[in-house]
Design a protein around this motif. Structure first.
Motif, PDB file in Angstrom:
ATOM      1  N   SER A  99       7.052  38.369  45.215  1.00 10.67           N
ATOM      2  CA  SER A  99       7.220  38.914  43.864  1.00 10.67           C
ATOM      3  C   SER A  99       8.700  39.055  43.545  1.00 10.67           C
ATOM      4  O   SER A  99       9.420  39.821  44.174  1.00 10.67           O
ATOM      5  CB  SER A  99       6.487  40.247  43.715  1.00 10.67           C
ATOM      6  N   THR A 100       9.134  38.279  42.578  1.00 11.77           N
ATOM      7  CA  THR A 100      10.526  38.320  42.142  1.00 11.77           C
ATOM      8  C   THR A 100      10.593  39.133  40.852  1.00 11.77           C
ATOM      9  O   THR A 100       9.583  39.342  40.195  1.00 11.77           O
ATOM     10  CB  THR A 100      11.057  36.905  41.859  1.00 11.77           C
ATOM     11  N   ASN A 101      11.773  39.570  40.497  1.00  9.91           N
ATOM     12  CA  ASN A 101      11.958  40.282  39.232  1.00  9.91           C
ATOM     13  C   ASN A 101      12.821  39.430  38.316  1.00  9.91           C
ATOM     14  O   ASN A 101      13.957  39.125  38.638  1.00  9.91           O
ATOM     15  CB  ASN A 101      12.631  41.645  39.478  1.00  9.91           C
ATOM     16  N   THR A 102      12.227  39.039  37.191  1.00 14.34           N
ATOM     17  CA  THR A 102      12.941  38.205  36.241  1.00 14.34           C
ATOM     18  C   THR A 102      13.311  39.034  35.017  1.00 14.34           C
ATOM     19  O   THR A 102      12.480  39.751  34.469  1.00 14.34           O
ATOM     20  CB  THR A 102      12.062  37.004  35.813  1.00 14.34           C
TER      21      THR A 102
ATOM     22  N   VAL B  91      17.088  36.072  37.891  1.00  9.71           N
ATOM     23  CA  VAL B  91      16.015  36.330  38.853  1.00  9.71           C
ATOM     24  C   VAL B  91      16.580  37.152  39.994  1.00  9.71           C
ATOM     25  O   VAL B  91      17.589  36.779  40.600  1.00  9.71           O
ATOM     26  CB  VAL B  91      15.402  35.017  39.385  1.00  9.71           C
ATOM     27  N   TRP B  92      15.922  38.264  40.310  1.00 10.40           N
ATOM     28  CA  TRP B  92      16.401  39.182  41.347  1.00 10.40           C
ATOM     29  C   TRP B  92      15.385  39.292  42.454  1.00 10.40           C
ATOM     30  O   TRP B  92      14.194  39.350  42.203  1.00 10.40           O
ATOM     31  CB  TRP B  92      16.694  40.553  40.721  1.00 10.40           C
ATOM     32  N   LEU B  93      15.887  39.310  43.676  1.00 18.18           N
ATOM     33  CA  LEU B  93      15.023  39.381  44.854  1.00 18.18           C
ATOM     34  C   LEU B  93      15.322  40.627  45.665  1.00 18.18           C
ATOM     35  O   LEU B  93      16.469  41.052  45.743  1.00 18.18           O
ATOM     36  CB  LEU B  93      15.261  38.160  45.745  1.00 18.18           C
TER      37      LEU B  93
ATOM     38  N   PRO C  42      20.673  44.348  36.626  1.00 19.94           N
ATOM     39  CA  PRO C  42      22.037  44.802  36.935  1.00 19.94           C
ATOM     40  C   PRO C  42      23.103  44.098  36.105  1.00 19.94           C
ATOM     41  O   PRO C  42      24.217  44.585  35.982  1.00 19.94           O
ATOM     42  CB  PRO C  42      22.216  44.477  38.406  1.00 19.94           C
ATOM     43  N   ARG C  43      22.738  42.955  35.529  1.00 13.62           N
ATOM     44  CA  ARG C  43      23.718  42.192  34.763  1.00 13.62           C
ATOM     45  C   ARG C  43      23.769  42.625  33.293  1.00 13.62           C
ATOM     46  O   ARG C  43      24.842  42.850  32.756  1.00 13.62           O
ATOM     47  CB  ARG C  43      23.403  40.704  34.851  1.00 13.62           C
ATOM     48  N   CYS C  44      22.593  42.732  32.658  1.00 13.63           N
ATOM     49  CA  CYS C  44      22.608  42.966  31.208  1.00 13.63           C
ATOM     50  C   CYS C  44      21.798  44.192  30.786  1.00 13.63           C
ATOM     51  O   CYS C  44      21.709  44.480  29.599  1.00 13.63           O
ATOM     52  CB  CYS C  44      22.101  41.730  30.480  1.00 13.63           C
ATOM     53  N   ASP C  45      21.176  44.897  31.735  1.00 14.93           N
ATOM     54  CA  ASP C  45      20.407  46.095  31.433  1.00 14.93           C
ATOM     55  C   ASP C  45      19.060  45.795  30.767  1.00 14.93           C
ATOM     56  O   ASP C  45      18.421  46.686  30.236  1.00 14.93           O
ATOM     57  CB  ASP C  45      21.219  47.064  30.566  1.00 14.93           C
TER      58      ASP C  45
END
Ligand code: ZN
Length: 103
Positions: free
Chosen positions: A64-67, A74-76, A49-52
């Protein structure tokens, strides 16, 4: 005559809704395909969401996180932060202290 027009209108309506449903199903199938391909490649189908940038799944304490590959953010998902905090509280690590110490 009115009946014929009514039937024609109903037919057009049905055709319209049929086409709308078909388009919606095709869009959903395309999304599912993208998600499956991303899962197979170990990446998320979502964009940062920050840099595409592309998000890559990474397991932290069984969560499971999304980096982001680009900015490192890091997005949760919902509830994942709470799960991480609870896991940390059990073991008393630095992460839980970050959230429990207000000052
Ligand atoms: Zn990013």
């Amino acid at each position: 005559m009115a009946d014929i027009l009514d039937d024609r209108r109903k037919g057009l309506e049905e055709e319209y809704f049929h086409r709308q449903n078909k388009e919606a199903i095709e869009k959903l199938r395309e999304k599912m395909k993208v998600a499956e391909e991303a899962k197979a490649a170990g990446t998320s189908s979502m964009k940062c969401p920050r840099c595409d940038g592309a998000l890559r799944e990474r397991k932290v304490e069984e969560v499971s996180t999304n980096t982001c590959e680009k900015c490192g953010g890091v997005w949760l998902d919902s509830g994942e932060l709470e799960t991480l905090i609870n896991r940390e509280k059990e073991t008393g690590g630095w992460f839980s202290r970050l959230w429990t110490q207000a000052d």
